[in-house]
Motif scaffolding. Structure first.
Motif, PDB file in Angstrom:
ATOM      1  N   LYS A  21      51.768  56.945  11.829  1.00 20.50           N
ATOM      2  CA  LYS A  21      51.273  57.354  10.509  1.00 20.50           C
ATOM      3  C   LYS A  21      49.849  56.860  10.243  1.00 20.50           C
ATOM      4  CE  LYS A  21      55.831  57.195   8.348  1.00 20.50           C
ATOM      5  NZ  LYS A  21      56.628  56.506   7.318  1.00 20.50           N
ATOM      6  N   TYR A  22      49.384  55.903  11.039  1.00 20.16           N
ATOM      7  CA  TYR A  22      48.095  55.256  10.789  1.00 20.16           C
ATOM      8  C   TYR A  22      47.092  55.582  11.888  1.00 20.16           C
ATOM      9  CZ  TYR A  22      50.817  52.825   7.328  1.00 20.16           C
ATOM     10  OH  TYR A  22      51.624  52.556   6.261  1.00 20.16           O
ATOM     11  N   ASP A  23      45.832  55.518  11.519  1.00 19.50           N
ATOM     12  CA  ASP A  23      44.753  55.830  12.450  1.00 19.50           C
ATOM     13  C   ASP A  23      44.205  54.543  13.061  1.00 19.50           C
ATOM     14  OD1 ASP A  23      43.004  57.464  13.832  1.00 19.50           O
ATOM     15  OD2 ASP A  23      41.482  57.391  12.258  1.00 19.50           O
ATOM     16  N   ILE A  24      45.092  53.748  13.616  1.00 19.92           N
ATOM     17  CA  ILE A  24      44.701  52.480  14.232  1.00 19.92           C
ATOM     18  C   ILE A  24      44.122  52.776  15.609  1.00 19.92           C
ATOM     19  CG2 ILE A  24      45.597  50.296  15.150  1.00 19.92           C
ATOM     20  CD1 ILE A  24      47.686  50.442  12.854  1.00 19.92           C
ATOM     21  N   PRO A  25      42.976  52.179  15.934  1.00 17.78           N
ATOM     22  CA  PRO A  25      42.385  52.413  17.265  1.00 17.78           C
ATOM     23  C   PRO A  25      43.401  52.142  18.375  1.00 17.78           C
ATOM     24  CG  PRO A  25      40.897  51.141  15.885  1.00 17.78           C
ATOM     25  CD  PRO A  25      42.190  51.229  15.145  1.00 17.78           C
ATOM     26  N   ARG A  26      43.459  53.051  19.309  1.00 15.75           N
ATOM     27  CA  ARG A  26      44.409  52.950  20.418  1.00 15.75           C
ATOM     28  C   ARG A  26      43.859  52.061  21.531  1.00 15.75           C
ATOM     29  NH1 ARG A  26      48.611  54.964  18.139  1.00 15.75           N
ATOM     30  NH2 ARG A  26      48.585  57.100  17.479  1.00 15.75           N
ATOM     31  N   PRO A  27      44.730  51.303  22.181  1.00 13.91           N
ATOM     32  CA  PRO A  27      44.288  50.545  23.349  1.00 13.91           C
ATOM     33  C   PRO A  27      44.033  51.504  24.508  1.00 13.91           C
ATOM     34  CG  PRO A  27      46.648  50.323  23.050  1.00 13.91           C
ATOM     35  CD  PRO A  27      46.139  51.100  21.872  1.00 13.91           C
ATOM     36  N   PRO A  28      43.253  51.085  25.498  1.00 13.84           N
ATOM     37  CA  PRO A  28      42.939  51.970  26.627  1.00 13.84           C
ATOM     38  C   PRO A  28      44.178  52.541  27.320  1.00 13.84           C
ATOM     39  CG  PRO A  28      41.569  50.015  26.700  1.00 13.84           C
ATOM     40  CD  PRO A  28      42.577  49.795  25.601  1.00 13.84           C
ATOM     41  N   GLY A  29      45.233  51.740  27.438  1.00 14.87           N
ATOM     42  CA  GLY A  29      46.461  52.202  28.086  1.00 14.87           C
ATOM     43  C   GLY A  29      47.407  52.910  27.136  1.00 14.87           C
ATOM     44  N   GLY A  30      47.097  52.878  25.855  1.00 14.84           N
ATOM     45  CA  GLY A  30      47.889  53.555  24.845  1.00 14.84           C
ATOM     46  C   GLY A  30      49.069  52.755  24.330  1.00 14.84           C
ATOM     47  N   PHE A  31      49.738  53.360  23.360  1.00 15.44           N
ATOM     48  CA  PHE A  31      50.975  52.823  22.807  1.00 15.44           C
ATOM     49  C   PHE A  31      52.121  53.611  23.406  1.00 15.44           C
ATOM     50  CE2 PHE A  31      48.046  52.063  19.124  1.00 15.44           C
ATOM     51  CZ  PHE A  31      48.170  50.687  19.069  1.00 15.44           C
ATOM     52  N   ASP A  32      53.266  52.992  23.500  1.00 20.29           N
ATOM     53  CA  ASP A  32      54.462  53.661  23.981  1.00 20.29           C
ATOM     54  C   ASP A  32      55.622  53.154  23.135  1.00 20.29           C
ATOM     55  OD1 ASP A  32      55.946  55.370  25.528  1.00 20.29           O
ATOM     56  OD2 ASP A  32      55.668  54.274  27.401  1.00 20.29           O
ATOM     57  N   SER A  33      56.748  53.854  23.206  1.00 23.44           N
ATOM     58  CA  SER A  33      57.908  53.399  22.437  1.00 23.44           C
ATOM     59  C   SER A  33      59.085  53.146  23.356  1.00 23.44           C
ATOM     60  CB  SER A  33      58.282  54.423  21.368  1.00 23.44           C
ATOM     61  OG  SER A  33      58.806  55.585  21.947  1.00 23.44           O
ATOM     62  N   GLU A  34      59.911  52.227  22.926  1.00 21.47           N
ATOM     63  CA  GLU A  34      61.174  51.957  23.598  1.00 21.47           C
ATOM     64  C   GLU A  34      62.226  52.879  22.989  1.00 21.47           C
ATOM     65  OE1 GLU A  34      62.156  50.022  26.037  1.00 21.47           O
ATOM     66  OE2 GLU A  34      60.403  48.784  26.373  1.00 21.47           O
ATOM     67  N   ILE A  35      63.380  52.888  23.555  1.00 24.73           N
ATOM     68  CA  ILE A  35      64.465  53.734  23.067  1.00 24.73           C
ATOM     69  C   ILE A  35      64.847  53.380  21.626  1.00 24.73           C
ATOM     70  CG2 ILE A  35      66.433  52.382  23.867  1.00 24.73           C
ATOM     71  CD1 ILE A  35      66.604  55.819  24.862  1.00 24.73           C
ATOM     72  N   THR A  68      49.419  48.110   4.436  1.00 22.68           N
ATOM     73  CA  THR A  68      50.371  48.108   5.546  1.00 22.68           C
ATOM     74  C   THR A  68      49.626  48.195   6.868  1.00 22.68           C
ATOM     75  OG1 THR A  68      52.045  49.167   4.166  1.00 22.68           O
ATOM     76  CG2 THR A  68      52.354  49.312   6.550  1.00 22.68           C
ATOM     77  N   GLU A  69      48.559  48.967   6.906  1.00 20.87           N
ATOM     78  CA  GLU A  69      47.758  49.097   8.123  1.00 20.87           C
ATOM     79  C   GLU A  69      47.248  47.728   8.587  1.00 20.87           C
ATOM     80  OE1 GLU A  69      44.065  51.745   9.902  1.00 20.87           O
ATOM     81  OE2 GLU A  69      44.256  51.535   7.731  1.00 20.87           O
ATOM     82  N   TYR A  70      46.802  46.914   7.645  1.00 19.95           N
ATOM     83  CA  TYR A  70      46.311  45.577   7.987  1.00 19.95           C
ATOM     84  C   TYR A  70      47.445  44.714   8.547  1.00 19.95           C
ATOM     85  CZ  TYR A  70      43.778  41.180   7.673  1.00 19.95           C
ATOM     86  OH  TYR A  70      43.174  39.986   7.970  1.00 19.95           O
ATOM     87  N   LEU A  71      48.634  44.812   7.951  1.00 20.61           N
ATOM     88  CA  LEU A  71      49.783  44.055   8.461  1.00 20.61           C
ATOM     89  C   LEU A  71      50.133  44.481   9.886  1.00 20.61           C
ATOM     90  CD1 LEU A  71      52.225  43.958   5.404  1.00 20.61           C
ATOM     91  CD2 LEU A  71      50.903  42.067   6.361  1.00 20.61           C
ATOM     92  N   ILE A  72      50.067  45.776  10.144  1.00 24.29           N
ATOM     93  CA  ILE A  72      50.350  46.284  11.487  1.00 24.29           C
ATOM     94  C   ILE A  72      49.336  45.742  12.486  1.00 24.29           C
ATOM     95  CG2 ILE A  72      50.322  48.372  12.929  1.00 24.29           C
ATOM     96  CD1 ILE A  72      51.510  49.853  10.460  1.00 24.29           C
ATOM     97  N   ILE A  73      48.069  45.784  12.121  1.00 24.44           N
ATOM     98  CA  ILE A  73      47.015  45.276  13.009  1.00 24.44           C
ATOM     99  C   ILE A  73      47.222  43.788  13.279  1.00 24.44           C
ATOM    100  CG2 ILE A  73      44.533  44.764  13.134  1.00 24.44           C
ATOM    101  CD1 ILE A  73      44.107  47.514  11.757  1.00 24.44           C
TER     102      ILE A  73
END
Length: 92
Positions: A21-35, A68-73
């Motif tokens: 939901k947020y436009d947080i800068p992505r890391p070079p390898g990206g984000f992924d999710s677990e099951i 919330t974005e700041y808390l996530i960061i």
């Protein structure tokens, strides 16, 4: 490849669905999710993780510190800082 899990029990209670939901800068390898919808950050190595964390910290200065974005960061930065491999890299 370095994979760092972000706990969903942190202050932001982060899930992958919430992260999208947020436009947080992505890391070079990206984000992924677990099951279970938890978030994983992927990096080539510890130095890349540290550099991303520093860049994310600079980005955080430009947003509302009560959001919330700041808390996530903050949860992302803490996960990187507390990672055992990053800690060992810093200590060497």
């Amino acid at each position: 490849m370095l994979r760092i899990d972000i706990s969903s029990t942190g202050p932001s209670e982060l899930t992958f669905t919430e992260l999208e939901k947020y436009d947080i800068p992505r890391p070079p390898g990206g984000f992924d999710s677990e099951i279970n919808d938890s978030v994983i950050i992927k990096f080539e190595d510890e130095q890349e993780a540290i550099t991303y964390s520093q860049n994310l910290d600079e980005y955080a200065e430009s947003i509302d510190h009560n959001s919330t974005e700041y808390l996530i960061i903050t949860d992302i930065i803490n996960a990187i800082s507390n990672d055992e491999f990053v800690q060992a890299y810093i200590g060497s």
